[in-house]
Design a protein around this motif. Structure first.
Motif, mmCIF file in Angstrom:
data_model
loop_
_atom_site.group_PDB
_atom_site.id
_atom_site.type_symbol
_atom_site.label_atom_id
_atom_site.label_comp_id
_atom_site.label_asym_id
_atom_site.label_seq_id
_atom_site.Cartn_x
_atom_site.Cartn_y
_atom_site.Cartn_z
ATOM 1 N N LYS A 704 0.841 -1.203 0.000
ATOM 2 C CA LYS A 704 0.000 0.000 0.000
ATOM 3 C C LYS A 704 0.870 1.245 0.000
ATOM 4 C CE LYS A 704 -4.089 -1.861 2.308
ATOM 5 N NZ LYS A 704 -5.032 -1.679 3.444
ATOM 6 N N GLU A 705 0.362 2.279 -0.642
ATOM 7 C CA GLU A 705 1.070 3.559 -0.669
ATOM 8 C C GLU A 705 0.990 4.246 0.694
ATOM 9 O OE1 GLU A 705 -0.617 6.807 -2.735
ATOM 10 O OE2 GLU A 705 -2.675 6.116 -2.560
ATOM 11 N N SER A 737 15.121 0.366 -7.203
ATOM 12 C CA SER A 737 14.481 0.884 -5.988
ATOM 13 C C SER A 737 14.149 2.354 -6.093
ATOM 14 C CB SER A 737 15.392 0.645 -4.783
ATOM 15 O OG SER A 737 14.885 1.300 -3.654
ATOM 16 N N LEU A 738 14.995 3.095 -6.763
ATOM 17 C CA LEU A 738 14.833 4.557 -6.879
ATOM 18 C C LEU A 738 14.760 5.202 -5.502
ATOM 19 C CD1 LEU A 738 12.232 4.714 -9.800
ATOM 20 C CD2 LEU A 738 14.737 4.840 -9.927
ATOM 21 N N ASP A 769 3.453 8.913 -11.125
ATOM 22 C CA ASP A 769 3.550 8.146 -12.366
ATOM 23 C C ASP A 769 4.024 6.718 -12.122
ATOM 24 O OD1 ASP A 769 2.719 10.358 -13.733
ATOM 25 O OD2 ASP A 769 4.743 11.070 -14.163
ATOM 26 N N ARG A 770 4.627 6.463 -10.943
ATOM 27 C CA ARG A 770 5.216 5.141 -10.718
ATOM 28 C C ARG A 770 4.299 4.331 -9.821
ATOM 29 N NH1 ARG A 770 9.663 2.747 -11.877
ATOM 30 N NH2 ARG A 770 10.518 4.642 -12.787
ATOM 31 N N GLU A 794 4.218 -4.126 -6.719
ATOM 32 C CA GLU A 794 3.062 -3.392 -7.227
ATOM 33 C C GLU A 794 2.523 -2.497 -6.103
ATOM 34 O OE1 GLU A 794 2.136 -3.485 -10.291
ATOM 35 O OE2 GLU A 794 3.435 -5.142 -10.932
ATOM 36 N N VAL A 795 2.387 -1.180 -6.396
ATOM 37 C CA VAL A 795 1.892 -0.207 -5.409
ATOM 38 C C VAL A 795 0.372 -0.174 -5.480
ATOM 39 C CG1 VAL A 795 1.954 2.180 -4.614
ATOM 40 C CG2 VAL A 795 3.994 1.145 -5.656
ATOM 41 N N GLU A 796 -0.277 -0.343 -4.311
ATOM 42 C CA GLU A 796 -1.732 -0.282 -4.231
ATOM 43 C C GLU A 796 -2.175 1.062 -3.663
ATOM 44 O OE1 GLU A 796 -2.916 -3.548 -1.850
ATOM 45 O OE2 GLU A 796 -2.597 -5.046 -3.422
ATOM 46 N N ASP A 797 -3.258 1.537 -4.181
ATOM 47 C CA ASP A 797 -3.750 2.867 -3.793
ATOM 48 C C ASP A 797 -4.304 2.847 -2.370
ATOM 49 O OD1 ASP A 797 -4.423 5.516 -3.962
ATOM 50 O OD2 ASP A 797 -6.402 5.129 -4.825
ATOM 51 N N VAL A 798 -3.989 3.886 -1.604
ATOM 52 C CA VAL A 798 -4.526 4.123 -0.262
ATOM 53 C C VAL A 798 -5.087 5.534 -0.251
ATOM 54 C CG1 VAL A 798 -3.949 4.418 2.177
ATOM 55 C CG2 VAL A 798 -2.953 2.546 0.876
#
Length: 1310
Positions: A704-705, A737-738, A769-770, A794-798
Motif C-alpha cells: 500500500k502507498e 528501488s529509486l 507516475d510510478r 506493485e503499489v496499491e492505492d490508499v
C-alpha cells in the motif's frame, strides 16, 4: 259564475306566461361550468398539465376559456381549456385556494365560477432542525442513561413524509461512538457510558441525521428526504477527584537548634480535576513529636515551630514523622471537602554540642565514672587486654561530631597502649600490653594509667578516668623437647591405629614432673593423626585420608603442656609411602578447532600420580571405537592423534555442527593396571566454499502507498556451508528501488531471508507516475559469492491524499431570491481512486456597510453534497450586505491516512435588484422665489434623493409631474396650473451617493402672484418612483435683508447654522440665506466685513423686511436672548434699503486701475491746471455744506435710532445723503455758475443717482464703491465727514441696540 274583472285578469296572466314561454324557447343559452373542486399535487413542475376546465354550451357555441388566479399559479389554453402550471404549488404555504374560471361563448357576457383548488401533499420538504445550533455543556458526572440533549427536526409534509426519525452516524472522536445513542422518534440523545474530563475527550461532535418516512415526489412513490446537523458536546469538569501530592512521601533534613520559622520543606499538591483546579489548603494531621513543626495553610511551607535538641529526640531516632493533609477549598460533588494525606519524614541534623564521656558498664548498665580497676598476668603478650576494665566512651553527637581521640597518661603509660585511639559515638575501650617486660609481678604488683578522651573537633571537650591495674603471678618455665624436628613414615591408606612413632618432652619445673600432657596441632591434623595424651605416642587415626599422590608428607606440631599451662613444642615430619592407587588422569579435556580441508594432528597427554619412574606411573594410549574413529589413529606411547585424510565439514552430519568426538584411553602398568579416558572434541571449522542459492526463481509483492517502513515481502536463499558465518547471507537491492525500498537480512530456518520494506523516510504515492517497481536483489555471503533474483513490487492505492477545495470560488445570487434557491455547487476533487466527499460549513462573515464582520443573519446553508442554498429563515437583502464569505471544508469520508479535509473560501456576491424606490432627502421646509427675478431656465429650488440599490438600480432622475399655486390670502385653495417648472438631474451622485435635481422655470413668473407654488417632483429609478411636494414661496426682493458682520466670510460660513438658528429663534420665521459675500474692499479701515443676505419668510408666504427684522432684534427681550449671541458672531448692523449688491470683481478692478494709471500718465501734464482749479472749488462747496449741516435743527431729523443713509425721503428737495430739508436759504450755490461739471461733481457723491424722484417713490440704491484714490490711508479729512462726526457727538451717548445702516453711503464716500 262569471266575473268579468276576475276572468279578465286571469286571461291577461295566461297571455303573459305564454309570451314568456315562446321567448324562452327561441333565445340561446349561456355556457355552464361543470366543475367545483380540483385536487393537484404540489410537486407539479412549471409547464405540466394541471386540469381541464369542464364547461359546455347547450347551443354548441365555440367556447373560449380563461382563469383569474391571484397567485398566478396557472395558465390556460384559451381554445381547449387545458390548464397548466405557471407558478409551482406549495401545500405548506396554501393548502387550498380558489380561482375564478371564465368561459365565454362569444354571444353573451363571460360566465365565471369560483372553484376550489386543493393542494395535495408531496414529500418536497426535508426535515429541518430547530433551535440550532446544538451547543451544550455536560458535567462529567452526568449519570449514564441520562438524556443530555433533545434535538428537534420538523417536516411540514403530511403522513409518513412528515414523520421524522433520527440516527447518529458519526461521533468525533471516533471512540465516542459507543458513548451516545439517540431516540429514533423523540430525538433524545442518551449517555451510554460515563464521561471523564481527564481520562476521555472533553469535546464531542455528534453528527445526527434526520430522515422523514418517505412519500411521493416527482413520480417516486417513496422518496425519502434527510438533513444532517452536528451537536457539539462540551464536557465540564466537576470536582470528583481527591487532591494528589506532587512531592510526598518525601524526606527532609534540618539541624537541631535552628531558629523558629526556618523553612524545612515546601509541600506541593494539585487538584487532578484540571478543569476545576481548586485551591489546596495544607495542615498537619499527626506527628510523633508534637509542636516541633508547623505548616502554612496556603503555601504548604513546613517550618520550625519550636527550637529543639536532637539528643532529646534519640528515642525516635531523631526522625520526626509528619502526616500532612491536603484539602480542597471547595466542596466536591459529594458535598465534602476532598482531601488526602501523606508522610513527610524530617531527619534532625546534628551539631557538635556535646563532648565525650567515660562510662563503666556492667550487666548492660552504664554509669559515668572516673575510676576503674583491672588485672593482667605478668609478662603478658603484646596487645593482650587488661581484664575486668568494662570501660566505654560515648559522644551523643552524630557522625563526625561524635568523633573523639583516646590516649593514655599517668606514670605507667609507657607499658600499655589504648585501643582504639580514635572513636566514634560509642566505643569500648581496652588497655593493651605494650611492653611485657615492664610488667613483672616480682618488680611491681600494680600499675596506674589515666585515660583521656578528647573531642576531635573541639579539644575543650575532655573527659578523664584513672585505671589501677593489678599484676598476676604466673609459672615461668615451659616443657622442652630434645629435637626441634622428628622424622617419621607410614604407608598411604594404612589401617586405623597404625603406630607412627613416640616422642616425649621434659619440664624443668619439678612440680610439672609426670604431669606433662601432649597434643597435636593444628586441630585439622587430628583427622589423620593423633597422640596419646600422657606418653607422646603418635598413631594413624584415619588411613583412608592418607594419599601420597595428594600429600606426600605432613608436618604436625607436637605440643607438651605443664601443669601451669606452659607449652613446649616440636615439629614431626611424617612421610607417606606410595602404593598403586592412582588412575592415570588426562591433563585436560581436549578440544581442537581446525578448518576443513586439512589433516588433523592432536597431541593428548595423561599423568599418573603414583611414584614416578615406576610401573605404577607408566601410561599407554588408545582410541575407543565410534562412528568417526576409523578416520583417526593414535600413537600408544606419545598420544599423538592423526586423521587418515583431510576433513570435510559438509561430510559431517549437519546436526553435529562440525563436531567429532573421540574417546581416548590412558592405562598404567601397575598391578592391577588402572585406566581412564577423555573425550577429544574435534571442531571442523566451516570454510566458505559454497555460494547462496534462491529458493524461488522470482517474486511479486503488493504494497500500500503512503505507509512509511511497511513490509513489502520476504525473499529466501540458502547457503550449503554449515556455519552461520559462512552461510550468513545478506541481501541488497542493486537496482530498481529509486531510493524507495530497503532490504535487510534475517535468519530463516536453515537459511536466510531478505526483508524488503519501504524506506521509513519515503511514502509511496500511487497518484504519481510510478505504480510498480522492478527490483534486482542480490544475495551475498561473506566471501562475496552472489546470487541475483528479480522482485516485482506493485503499489496499491490508499486514500491518503487530502481532498482539494476549489480555489477562487465565487458564486452570485440576486437579493430577494426564493428560499432554498441553489446559489451554486462546490465541487472538490480528490486524487485518490476511492473517495467520498462531503462538504461542511465552518463559518461565515458578511460585508456590510463596506466592513467585514460577523453575519447577523445566516442567509445560506451548505448541504453535504456541496450545494449552497439560500435559507428559508431570512431574506437576502443587498442593501444590508453585498457579499458573504463562506468558509467551508471538503471532507473525504474514506480517508485512511493523513488529513481528511481541506478548507477554503466561497465568496458569494449578492446581486442588487431594483427593489427600493428612491427616497427624498429633506433639505429645507420651503424655498423662496423672487418672481420678478425668475426667467426662463432660472433655478428656483433643489431636491436631493438617494436609492439604497446600487449601480444602474440606484440612478435617479427627477421629473416635475404637477404644479399647483396657493394664493397668499387666508382660505385660498390650491389651483392646478400648467407645469411651468421642470427638473434637471445631475447625472453624477455626490460623495454620499445622493443625486441632485435642480428645479428650473420654463418661463418668467408673474410678479403679481403672491403666495406659493406646490411643485410635485417625482424621483424615478427605472420602474420605481417616489413623489415629493416642495413649496416655492414667492417673495418680493424688497424683503431681502442684509446683515453686516465684522468677521471673515469663512467664519460666518462656519458659524452659519448657529447664526441662522439665532435668527429663526428671534423672528420665528424661516431664514432663507441667499448669499454670503465679502465687503472688506469697501471700507478704509481694512476690517474684514461680511455681508449676509437673507429672506425672513413665514410658511403662509408673508415675509419680514429690514425694518421689521431690526425692530424685532432691538426689542429688549429678543436682544437679551438672541441679539447678544448675534453680536458675538460679529453682527454690527442691518441694511434697511432694498439693494442689489454688486459683485466685487478683483480682476476688473485691476484692469480698470491699469487703464486709469495709463490715462493719468498720458494726460497729467495737460490736465494738471484744470484739476487743481476744480479741487479748490469742491473744497469751498464742501465747507459751505458743513456750516449748513451743523446749524440744522434736530427736530427736522427722523425720530428713532437712525444713522445717515436710511433712504427715506419725506420732503421735497431733501438731501439724499443727509436726509435733511434743504431750502433756498441753505443753498450752497452749486449752480450759481451754471456749471454742469460742478453738478456732476456733487452728484458723484452718490454715483450719479437720479434725483428726479416723486415724493412716494423709493429708489433702490446700490452700494457705493470707494474710488481708487480712497483705497489707501490719507491724512486729509473731508469737512463733511468732520461735520457728521460733530453732529453725532451732539446727540449724546450711542444707543445700545443694533444700528441700521444705508449700504449706499458711508462717511468715507463723503
Amino acid at each position: 259564475m262569471f266575473h268579468p274583472q276576475t276572468d279578465g285578469r286571469r286571461m291577461g296572466n295566461s297571455l303573459l306566461l305564454l309570451i314568456g314561454l315562446f321567448t324562452t324557447c327561441y333565445c340561446q343559452t349561456v355556457p355552464v361550468i361543470n366543475m367545483t373542486v380540483e385536487h393537484l399535487s404540489e410537486d407539479l413542475r412549471k409547464g405540466e398539465f394541471a386540469f381541464q376546465i369542464n364547461a359546455y354550451d347547450l347551443d354548441g357555441d365555440v367556447l373560449t376559456y380563461g382563469i383569474r388566479d391571484q397567485y398566478y399559479h396557472f395558465t390556460v389554453n384559451k381554445g381547449t381549456g387545458e390548464t397548466f402550471i405557471n407558478n409551482t404549488l406549495d401545500r405548506e404555504t396554501r393548502e387550498y385556494f380558489t380561482v375564478e374560471i371564465i368561459v365565454s361563448d362569444g354571444v353573451y357576457a363571460e360566465v365565471s365560477k369560483d372553484i376550489t383548488i386543493i393542494v395535495e401533499d408531496a414529500n418536497d420538504n426535508a426535515p429541518e432542525f430547530q433551535n440550532l445550533p446544538y451547543n451544550i455543556e455536560v458535567p462529567e458526572n452526568t449519570p449514564v442513561l441520562s438524556t443530555i440533549l433533545t434535538v428537534l427536526a420538523t417536516d411540514p409534509d403530511l403522513n409518513t413524509a412528515g414523520i421524522v426519525s433520527y440516527e447518529i452516524y458519526q461521533v468525533i472522536p471516533a471512540d465516542g461512538m459507543s458513548m451516545f445513542t439517540i431516540s429514533p422518534r423523540g430525538g433524545q440523545i442518551v449517555l451510554n457510558e460515563p464521561l471523564s474530563f481527564t481520562d476521555k475527550s472533553a469535546f464531542y461532535q455528534i453528527k445526527i441525521n434526520a430522515s422523514d418516512g418517505g412519500g411521493p415526489l416527482l413520480g417516486n412513490p417513496n422518496y425519502v428526504q434527510s438533513t444532517t446537523t452536528t451537536a457539539f458536546i462540551t464536557v465540564i469538569d466537576v470536582p470528583d477527584l481527591d487532591p494528589v501530592f506532587l512531592n510526598l512521601p518525601n524526606m527532609a533534613t534540618v539541624n537541631e537548634n535552628s531558629p523558629v520559622g526556618t523553612s524545612v520543606f515546601k509541600v506541593q499538591a494539585r487538584d487532578p480535576d484540571t478543569g476545576i483546579n481548586d485551591i489546596i489548603y495544607y495542615s498537619i494531621e499527626d506527628t510523633n513529636a508534637a509542636d516541633l513543626f508547623q505548616i502554612d495553610r496556603e503555601s504548604g511551607v513546613v517550618s520550625i515551630k519550636t527550637v529543639f535538641d536532637r539528643e532529646e529526640l534519640l528515642h525516635i531516632d531523631a526522625t520526626v514523622e509528619l502526616t500532612v493533609k491536603a484539602t480542597e477549598a471547595n466542596l466536591n460533588v459529594d458535598g465534602i471537602y476532598a482531601s488526602t494525606t501523606e508522610m513527610l519524614r524530617i531527619t534532625i541534623g546534628d551539631i557538635n554540642d556535646n563532648g565525650p564521656t567515660i562510662y563503666k558498664c556492667e550487666n548492660d548498665t552504664c554509669t559515668v565514672s572516673s575510676s576503674f580497676t583491672g588485672n593482667i598476668d605478668e609478662h603478658s603478650s603484646v596487645d593482650l587486654s587488661i581484664l575486668g576494665l568494662n570501660m566505654r566512651v560515648k559522644d551523643p553527637d552524630l557522625g563526625d561530631n561524635s568523633r573523639f581521640t583516646l590516649q593514655l597518661e599517668g606514670p605507667d603509660k609507657d607499658a600499655f597502649s589504648i585501643s582504639p585511639t580514635l572513636g566514634v559515638s560509642d566505643s569500648a575501650v581496652q588497655i593493651l600490653v605494650k611492653n611485657p617486660d615492664a610488667i613483672d609481678y616480682e618488680i611491681q604488683t600494680s600499675m596506674t594509667v589515666e585515660v583521656v578522651a578528647t573531642d576531635f573537633s573541639i579539644p575543650a571537650f575532655v573527659s578523664r578516668a584513672t585505671v589501677t591495674i593489678q599484676i598476676n603471678d604466673i609459672n615461668d618455665n615451659i616443657p622442652q623437647f630434645e629435637q626441634d624436628t622428628y622424622k617419621l613414615q607410614v604407608e598411604e591408606h594404612c589401617p586405623y591405629g597404625t603406630i607412627v612413632g613416640t616422642v616425649t618432652a621434659t619440664d624443668a619445673d619439678a612440680l610439672d614432673e609426670g604431669l606433662l600432657t601432649y597434643r597435636l596441632l593444628p586441630e585439622s591434623m587430628l583427622t589423620l593423626f593423633d597422640v596419646f595424651l600422657s606418653n607422646g605416642t603418635i598413631y594413624v587415626k584415619n588411613g583412608n585420608l592418607l594419599d601420597r599422590e595428594r600429600i606426600s608428607s605432613y608436618s604436625p606440631t607436637l605440643q607438651a603442656k605443664d601443669s601451669g599451662g606452659k607449652v613446649g613444642s616440636t615439629v614431626l615430619e611424617i612421610t607417606i609411602l606410595d602404593i598403586n592407587d592412582q588412575t592415570p588422569q588426562f591433563y585436560r579435556d581436549y578440544e581442537v578447532f581446525m578448518r576443513e580441508n586439512n589433516v588433523l594432528k592432536l597431541q593428548v597427554e595423561a599423568r599418573d600420580d603414583d611414584e614416578p619412574n615406576t610401573p605404577n606411573s607408566k601410561i599407554q594410549y588408545g582410541i575407543e571405537d565410534s562412528e568417526y574413529s576409523g578416520n583417526f589413529t593414535i600413537d600408544v606411547d606419545t598420544g599423538l592423534i592423526s586423521s587418515t585424510g583431510i576433513l570435510d565439514r559438509e561430510a559431517i552430519e549437519w546436526e553435529l555442527n562440525g563436531v567429532i568426538e573421540l574417546n581416548v584411553t590412558a592405562t598404567d602398568m601397575g598391578t592391577p593396571p588402572l585406566s581412564s579416558w577423555v573425550k577429544a572434541v574435534i571442531n571442523v571449522d566451516d570454510v566458505n566454499d559454497n555460494m547462496p542459492a534462491y529458493l524461488d526463481p522470482d517474486y511479486t509483492f503488493h504494497v500500500k502507498e503512503s505507509e512509511r517502513g511497511i513490509l513489502v515481502g520476504y525473499i529466501r536463499a540458502r547457503d550449503a556451508d554449515q556455519t552461520e558465518y559462512n552461510n550468513r547471507t545478506s541481501f541488497r537491492i542493486t537496482s530498481g528501488s529509486l531510493g524507495s525500498f530497503l532490504c535487510s537480512s534475517e535468519p530463516d530456518g536453515d537459511g536466510y531471508r531478505g526483508v524488503i520494506t519501504v524506506d521509513p523516510d519515503v511514502e509511496l504515492d500511487y497518484e504519481s507516475d510510478r505504480k510498480s517497481y522492478t527490483l534486482t536483489v542480490e544475495a551475498t555471503d561473506l566471501a562475496q559469492h552472489k546470487a541475483i533474483v528479480t522482485v516485482q513490487v506493485e503499489v496499491e492505492d490508499v486514500n491518503d491524499t487530502p481532498p482539494v477545495f476549489p480555489s477562487d470560488l465565487t458564486m452570485s445570487i440576486e437579493e430577494n431570491s426564493p428560499a432554498l434557491t441553489v446559489v451554486g455547487v462546490i465541487r472538490g476533487s480528490d486524487a485518490d481512486t476511492n473517495h467520498s466527499l462531503i462538504y461542511e460549513l465552518i463559518s461565515t462573515r458578511c460585508h456590510c456597510n463596506k466592513v467585514w464582520g460577523a453575519c447577523e443573519e445566516e442567509w445560506f446553508t451548505l448541504e453535504p453534497t456541496g450545494i449552497v442554498r439560500a435559507t428559508a429563515d431570512h431574506e437576502i437583502d443587498y442593501e444590508k450586505c453585498d457579499m458573504v464569505e463562506m468558509t467551508a471544508q471538503v471532507v473525504d469520508l474514506y480517508t485512511e491516512k493523513g488529513r481528511n479535509s481541506t478548507s477554503g473560501i466561497v465568496l458569494i456576491e449578492i446581486l442588487d435588484v431594483n427593489d427600493n424606490a428612491p427616497e427624498f432627502i429633506p433639505v429645507q421646509e420651503f424655498f423662496v422665489v423672487l418672481s420678478e427675478s425668475v426667467e426662463q431656465d432660472s433655478s428656483v429650488a433643489e431636491v436631493y434623493a438617494q436609492d439604497k440599490d446600487s449601480g444602474e438600480n440606484a440612478k435617479i432622475t427627477f421629473h416635475v409631474i404637477g404644479v399647483e399655486f396657493v394664493g397668499a390670502d387666508t382660505g385660498d385653495k390650491p389651483e392646478t396650473i400648467s407645469p411651468i417648472f421642470f427638473a434637471e438631474t445631475n447625472e453624477q451622485p455626490d460623495a454620499l451617493g445622493n443625486y441632485n435635481g435642480v428645479i428650473k422655470s420654463h418661463q418668467s413668473l408673474d410678479p403679481d402672484k403672491k403666495g406659493k407654488y406646490l411643485v410635485n417632483v417625482m424621483a424615478k429609478n427605472l420602474d420605481l418612483s417616489t413623489n415629493e411636494t416642495i413649496e416655492l414661496i414667492t417673495v418680493d426682493k424688497s424683503f431681502r435683508v442684509g446683515l453686516r458682520f465684522e468677521s471673515s466670510v469663512a467664519n460666518v460660513n462656519e458659524n452659519l447654522p448657529f447664526i441662522r438658528g439665532a435668527l429663526i429663534g428671534a423672528t420665528k420665521a424661516m431664514v432663507h440665506v441667499v448669499k454670503v459675500s465679502s465687503e472688506t474692499v469697501r471700507n478704509t479701515q481694512r476690517k474684514e466685513v461680511t455681508l449676509l443676505e437673507a429672506y425672513f419668510v413665514f410658511p403662509n408666504g408673508s415675509a419680514l423686511d429690514s425694518e421689521s427684522v431690526g425692530r424685532i432684534l432691538n426689542t429688549a427681550e429678543v436682544y437679551e436672548q438672541y441679539g447678544v449671541v448675534l453680536q458675538e458672531y460679529g453682527l454690527t448692523g442691518i441694511l434697511t434699503s432694498t439693494f442689489e449688491p454688486q459683485e466685487d470683481k478683483l480682476e476688473v478692478f485691476i484692469m480698470i486701475g491699469l487703464v486709469g494709471a495709463l490715462v493719468i500718465v498720458l494726460t497729467v501734464m495737460t490736465t494738471s491746471l484744470v484739476c487743481v482749479r476744480r479741487s479748490y472749488r469742491r473744497k469751498l462747496k464742501a465747507a459751505k455744506a458743513m456750516n449748513t449741516a451743523t446749524m440744522v435743527a434736530a427736530e427736522s431729523q427722523k425720530a428713532g435710532p437712525v444713522v445717515p443713509g436710511t433712504n427715506k425721503y419725506t420732503r421735497e428737495g431733501a438731501n439724499p445723503v443727509l436726509n435733511l430739508n434743504i431750502d433756498s436759504a441753505t443753498d450752497l450755490g452749486f449752480d450759481e455758475d451754471g456749471s454742469s461739471a460742478d453738478r456732476e461733481s456733487l452728484n458723484s457723491l452718490d454715483y450719479n443717482i437720479d434725483l428726479t424722484l416723486t415724493e412716494k417713490d423709493t429708489m433702490a440704491m446700490t452700494i457705493i464703491e470707494e474710488e481708487e484714490e480712497n483705497m489707501g490711508e490719507s491724512p486729509y479729512i473731508e469737512p463733511l465727514g468732520a461735520a457728521l462726526a460733530q453732529r453725532g457727538q451732539k446727540k449724546g451717548p450711542a444707543n445700545a441696540g443694533l444700528t441700521i445702516a444705508n449700504p449706499s453711503l458711508s462717511t468715507t464716500d463723503l
